[in-house]
Design an enzyme around this catalytic site. Sequence first.
Site, PDB file in Angstrom:
ATOM      1  CE  LYS A   1      -3.814  -1.999   2.695  1.00 10.50           C
ATOM      2  NZ  LYS A   1      -4.672  -2.624   1.697  1.00 10.50           N
TER       3      LYS A   1
ATOM      4  CG  PHE B   1     -20.403  -9.602  11.765  1.00 11.88           C
ATOM      5  CD1 PHE B   1     -21.377  -9.909  10.846  1.00 11.88           C
ATOM      6  CD2 PHE B   1     -20.461  -8.380  12.433  1.00 11.88           C
ATOM      7  CE1 PHE B   1     -22.405  -9.019  10.585  1.00 11.88           C
ATOM      8  CE2 PHE B   1     -21.487  -7.482  12.175  1.00 11.88           C
ATOM      9  CZ  PHE B   1     -22.457  -7.804  11.245  1.00 11.88           C
TER      10      PHE B   1
ATOM     11  CD  GLU C   1      -4.765   5.418   4.015  1.00 11.11           C
ATOM     12  OE1 GLU C   1      -5.967   5.212   4.282  1.00 11.11           O
ATOM     13  OE2 GLU C   1      -4.205   4.987   3.000  1.00 11.11           O
TER      14      GLU C   1
ATOM     15  CG  ASN D   1     -12.110  -1.781   8.345  1.00 13.86           C
ATOM     16  OD1 ASN D   1     -12.822  -0.784   8.205  1.00 13.86           O
ATOM     17  ND2 ASN D   1     -11.334  -1.953   9.394  1.00 13.86           N
TER      18      ASN D   1
ATOM     19  CD  GLU E   1      -6.475  -2.582  -1.087  1.00 10.45           C
ATOM     20  OE1 GLU E   1      -5.361  -3.115  -0.978  1.00 10.45           O
ATOM     21  OE2 GLU E   1      -7.523  -3.134  -0.722  1.00 10.45           O
TER      22      GLU E   1
ATOM     23  CD  GLU F   1     -10.483  -2.112  -2.544  1.00  7.19           C
ATOM     24  OE1 GLU F   1     -11.225  -3.105  -2.582  1.00  7.19           O
ATOM     25  OE2 GLU F   1      -9.766  -1.825  -1.553  1.00  7.19           O
TER      26      GLU F   1
ATOM     27  CG  ASN G   1      -7.816  -5.293  -4.074  1.00  8.28           C
ATOM     28  OD1 ASN G   1      -6.865  -5.245  -3.306  1.00  8.28           O
ATOM     29  ND2 ASN G   1      -9.027  -4.964  -3.707  1.00  8.28           N
TER      30      ASN G   1
HETATM   31  P1  ADP Z   1      -7.772  -3.994   2.547  1.00  4.33           P
HETATM   32  O1  ADP Z   1      -6.505  -4.241   1.806  1.00  4.33           O
HETATM   33  O2  ADP Z   1      -7.843  -4.722   3.815  1.00  4.33           O
HETATM   34  O3  ADP Z   1      -8.956  -4.158   1.645  1.00  4.33           O
HETATM   35  P2  ADP Z   1      -8.227  -1.121   2.333  1.00  4.33           P
HETATM   36  O4  ADP Z   1      -7.172  -0.095   2.376  1.00  4.33           O
HETATM   37  O5  ADP Z   1      -8.832  -1.400   1.013  1.00  4.33           O
HETATM   38  O6  ADP Z   1      -7.667  -2.443   2.970  1.00  4.33           O
HETATM   39  O7  ADP Z   1      -9.354  -0.698   3.354  1.00  4.33           O
HETATM   40  C1  ADP Z   1     -10.435  -1.539   3.647  1.00  4.33           C
HETATM   41  C2  ADP Z   1     -11.606  -0.696   4.137  1.00  4.33           C
HETATM   42  O8  ADP Z   1     -11.265   0.031   5.313  1.00  4.33           O
HETATM   43  C3  ADP Z   1     -12.070   0.367   3.179  1.00  4.33           C
HETATM   44  O9  ADP Z   1     -13.003  -0.140   2.252  1.00  4.33           O
HETATM   45  C4  ADP Z   1     -12.697   1.391   4.092  1.00  4.33           C
HETATM   46  O10 ADP Z   1     -14.005   1.023   4.443  1.00  4.33           O
HETATM   47  C5  ADP Z   1     -11.831   1.322   5.321  1.00  4.33           C
HETATM   48  N1  ADP Z   1     -10.771   2.336   5.280  1.00  4.33           N
HETATM   49  C6  ADP Z   1      -9.526   2.184   4.773  1.00  4.33           C
HETATM   50  N2  ADP Z   1      -8.808   3.312   4.909  1.00  4.33           N
HETATM   51  C7  ADP Z   1      -9.608   4.217   5.509  1.00  4.33           C
HETATM   52  C8  ADP Z   1      -9.456   5.577   5.925  1.00  4.33           C
HETATM   53  N3  ADP Z   1      -8.302   6.228   5.756  1.00  4.33           N
HETATM   54  N4  ADP Z   1     -10.516   6.184   6.506  1.00  4.33           N
HETATM   55  C9  ADP Z   1     -11.674   5.535   6.687  1.00  4.33           C
HETATM   56  N5  ADP Z   1     -11.878   4.255   6.327  1.00  4.33           N
HETATM   57  C10 ADP Z   1     -10.867   3.605   5.737  1.00  4.33           C
HETATM   58  P1  ADP Z   2     -12.432  -7.816  -2.352  1.00  8.93           P
HETATM   59  O1  ADP Z   2     -11.532  -6.620  -2.175  1.00  8.93           O
HETATM   60  O2  ADP Z   2     -12.319  -8.524  -3.644  1.00  8.93           O
HETATM   61  O3  ADP Z   2     -13.803  -7.518  -1.963  1.00  8.93           O
HETATM   62  P2  ADP Z   2     -11.766  -9.016   0.153  1.00  8.93           P
HETATM   63  O4  ADP Z   2     -10.932  -7.946   0.751  1.00  8.93           O
HETATM   64  O5  ADP Z   2     -13.074  -9.299   0.747  1.00  8.93           O
HETATM   65  O6  ADP Z   2     -11.860  -8.853  -1.403  1.00  8.93           O
HETATM   66  O7  ADP Z   2     -10.908 -10.335   0.104  1.00  8.93           O
HETATM   67  C1  ADP Z   2     -11.168 -11.323  -0.857  1.00  8.93           C
HETATM   68  C2  ADP Z   2     -10.674 -12.623  -0.376  1.00  8.93           C
HETATM   69  O8  ADP Z   2      -9.283 -12.614  -0.337  1.00  8.93           O
HETATM   70  C3  ADP Z   2     -11.123 -13.006   0.988  1.00  8.93           C
HETATM   71  O9  ADP Z   2     -11.244 -14.394   0.985  1.00  8.93           O
HETATM   72  C4  ADP Z   2      -9.987 -12.550   1.867  1.00  8.93           C
HETATM   73  O10 ADP Z   2      -9.959 -13.301   3.051  1.00  8.93           O
HETATM   74  C5  ADP Z   2      -8.834 -12.832   0.970  1.00  8.93           C
HETATM   75  N1  ADP Z   2      -7.695 -11.946   1.070  1.00  8.93           N
HETATM   76  C6  ADP Z   2      -7.663 -10.643   0.769  1.00  8.93           C
HETATM   77  N2  ADP Z   2      -6.421 -10.167   0.876  1.00  8.93           N
HETATM   78  C7  ADP Z   2      -5.638 -11.180   1.264  1.00  8.93           C
HETATM   79  C8  ADP Z   2      -4.239 -11.330   1.527  1.00  8.93           C
HETATM   80  N3  ADP Z   2      -3.394 -10.318   1.431  1.00  8.93           N
HETATM   81  N4  ADP Z   2      -3.789 -12.532   1.891  1.00  8.93           N
HETATM   82  C9  ADP Z   2      -4.628 -13.567   1.982  1.00  8.93           C
HETATM   83  N5  ADP Z   2      -5.940 -13.501   1.733  1.00  8.93           N
HETATM   84  C10 ADP Z   2      -6.453 -12.329   1.379  1.00  8.93           C
HETATM   85 MG    MG Z   3      -9.334  -3.088  -0.018  1.00 11.49          MG
END
Ligand code: ADP
Ligand code: ADP
Ligand code: MG
Length: 663
Positions: A116, A349, A200, A235, A289, A275, A291
């Site tokens: 990231k 959850f 952040e 999240n 980020e 995203e 994906n």
């Molecule tokens: P991941 O790799 O786990 O998906 P992300 O950076 O995409 O991590 O963040 C996952 C979620 O967390 C986002 O969809 C958002 O809802 C929340 N989030 C991430 N960064 C922020 C931020 N700076 N402020 C508020 N919410 C955030």
């Molecule tokens: P999306 O951003 O596609 O909605 P999610 O953040 O919900 O995806 O993650 C999609 C799937 O990948 C889930 O099964 C989650 O547990 C898995 N996942 C996401 N990031 C990682 C990672 N860095 N390492 C392992 N599993 C991951």
């Molecule tokens: Mg994400």
Amino acid sequence: MFRSLLIANRGEIAVRIIRTARRLGIRTIAVYSEADRDALHVRLADMAVPIGPAPARDSYLRADRIIDAARAAGAEAIHPGYGFLSEKTELPALCAENGLTWVGPHGKAIAAMGSKIEAKRLATKAGVPVVPGYDGEDQSAARLEAEALRTGLPVMIKASAGGGGKGMRAVAAPETLAEALVSARREAEAAFGDGRLLIEKLITRPRHVEVQVLGDKHGNLVHLFERDCSVQRNNQKLLEEAPAPHLSDATRAALHGHAVRLAAAIGYDSTGTMEFIVDAATEEIFFLEMNTRLQVEHTVTEAITDLDLVEWQLRVAAGEKLGFAQGDITMTGHAIQARLTAERADEGFRPDVGAIALWSPPSDIRVDSGVETGTVVGLAYDSLLAKLIATGTDRAQALEKLGAALDALTVLGPATNRAFLIDALRTRAFAEGRATTRLIAETWPEGWARDKADLVLARRLAALALWLGRAPERRASPWSGLQGFRLLATGATPFSVSADGATALVTVAGGPRHFTLGDADGSVAVEAAAEGTLLTVVIDGTAIACRFAIADGRVAIRARSVEAKFQVLPAAAAALRASSGANAAAGADIVAPMPGLVAEIRVAVGDIVTIGQTIAVLESMKLFTDLKSTCNGQVERILGTPGRTIGAGALIVAITPADTPET
Ligand code: ADP
Ligand code: ADP
Ligand code: MG
């Protein structure tokens, strides 16, 4: 196009990829861990190769074993799905060494966007706005703390290598900052083997909006519009839709522009997702980020664009050119997806496990599922069971269809978030298309709870289902097979019904069609009939179709909004009497309230016993239960033998009550 494809994944996404590959005439090869021997994806593939024990690190994360499997099966290409190895550079590198096609972007894009920290730097360079904060090299605690305070609380601490919402901490109070940094780092190291953190500014009421991109190996790159995935727990996304509702045209155009610009900057050549979070009030945009894989929610984009994203992912991986330009891509209607997970939505959850006793999906919308009746849901993998994707000419219609589909769906066995999803869909904010990522926390500050009345009904019907579900010849006298079990004088049959550590006594009276079900919450008159897994009950003139299954000594039942699983046992009349204070002429005998081992018999034939005296001790599931006399009387016979296992309802000691009943 290659002719054979190994799918290095499991569950719904493996099934989904197999479906498209098959349509394209590609031979499919599944891999599976020991836990997935009987899984749906294994049966659907043309061939399946075992790759190791259940833990992902010993199977689905073993790139070496996946390559071995591909070579043994003669696969020409590997699709990683999402999660597992999909965003790591290891498998694409091994594919290159072994002359296999990797269905994903080039390794440099994966490496750049897998961090990231680096992704944010690249975004900034490409003129894409990012969330302000700190993404520097100095990872000392002192520097991170100082940077968090400089950024200004509240902040979001994130793992640079993070994914799936792991390694994230929102911090509002300065005194919790140091501890949050320590725990985020620990979690990041454990989950990703990389403890680097970034900080952040916390955007307090954001929407999560992301843009689907698609590139080929010839420099063509398009976006496929955006998705709103604001409804999240921990999240992680729960509800996703396309297009994003109530977003100005200017904001949408800006998002699409940013996504394509950043993708072009890294020469992106596959399916991917940029995203963003968008401030709900100001529509200010921040890149989060990228994906570099197929996204769980790619389905809603497929629904509005009428493109098969897996097909295009395979085509571009094989070197084909995109068959269309940006201007050719149109969008019609609206689609909403719900992620059905094996989780206790009423307990923060937490994931739930167990065998699926009944899987009955709705038939009129798209359901991407990796499970079926009989699938055992374990803790080794994530909790996603299936995705329900509803489409409509407009958002209202898609919403309506998704609600109806969730109503029609039945899953018995592990707990699912079905009822929670219905409630989330029906919140005002979501119904109006104005959800932020705060929706769940703001709607249910104390946590979501199951409908109490439906839970009481489910508990009562679980007892009835057991009564009705027994073999017909035993139904006339349900306990004829249980030595010594006595019906209450009223003709009511008592059951002890337990779940979540709580036991209730439910009495079933009447039959064969009209029953009165009673418990501490009152009673209800029902007309009931069971056929297969269907239990139809009429209460106050309203018919309710319930589904049930009896397995592993448990009754799993769906009644209105509630699915629940109960241990239902014929209760000893004495237990009923003791707990409810009922004055029915219950037996004075000592009867096993649950299956167990007779640990002790403390009386001899002819002994005079008094009310409350321990007569026998039963050992069940490592617990010792004193079985006490409910009357003053005399021991008539002893049927239990210490050391012997007995069933629920078995008579242990027969007692003749004294003439004067106690009050
Ligand atoms: P991941 O790799 O786990 O998906 P992300 O950076 O995409 O991590 O963040 C996952 C979620 O967390 C986002 O969809 C958002 O809802 C929340 N989030 C991430 N960064 C922020 C931020 N700076 N402020 C508020 N919410 C955030
Ligand atoms: P999306 O951003 O596609 O909605 P999610 O953040 O919900 O995806 O993650 C999609 C799937 O990948 C889930 O099964 C989650 O547990 C898995 N996942 C996401 N990031 C990682 C990672 N860095 N390492 C392992 N599993 C991951
Ligand atoms: Mg994400």
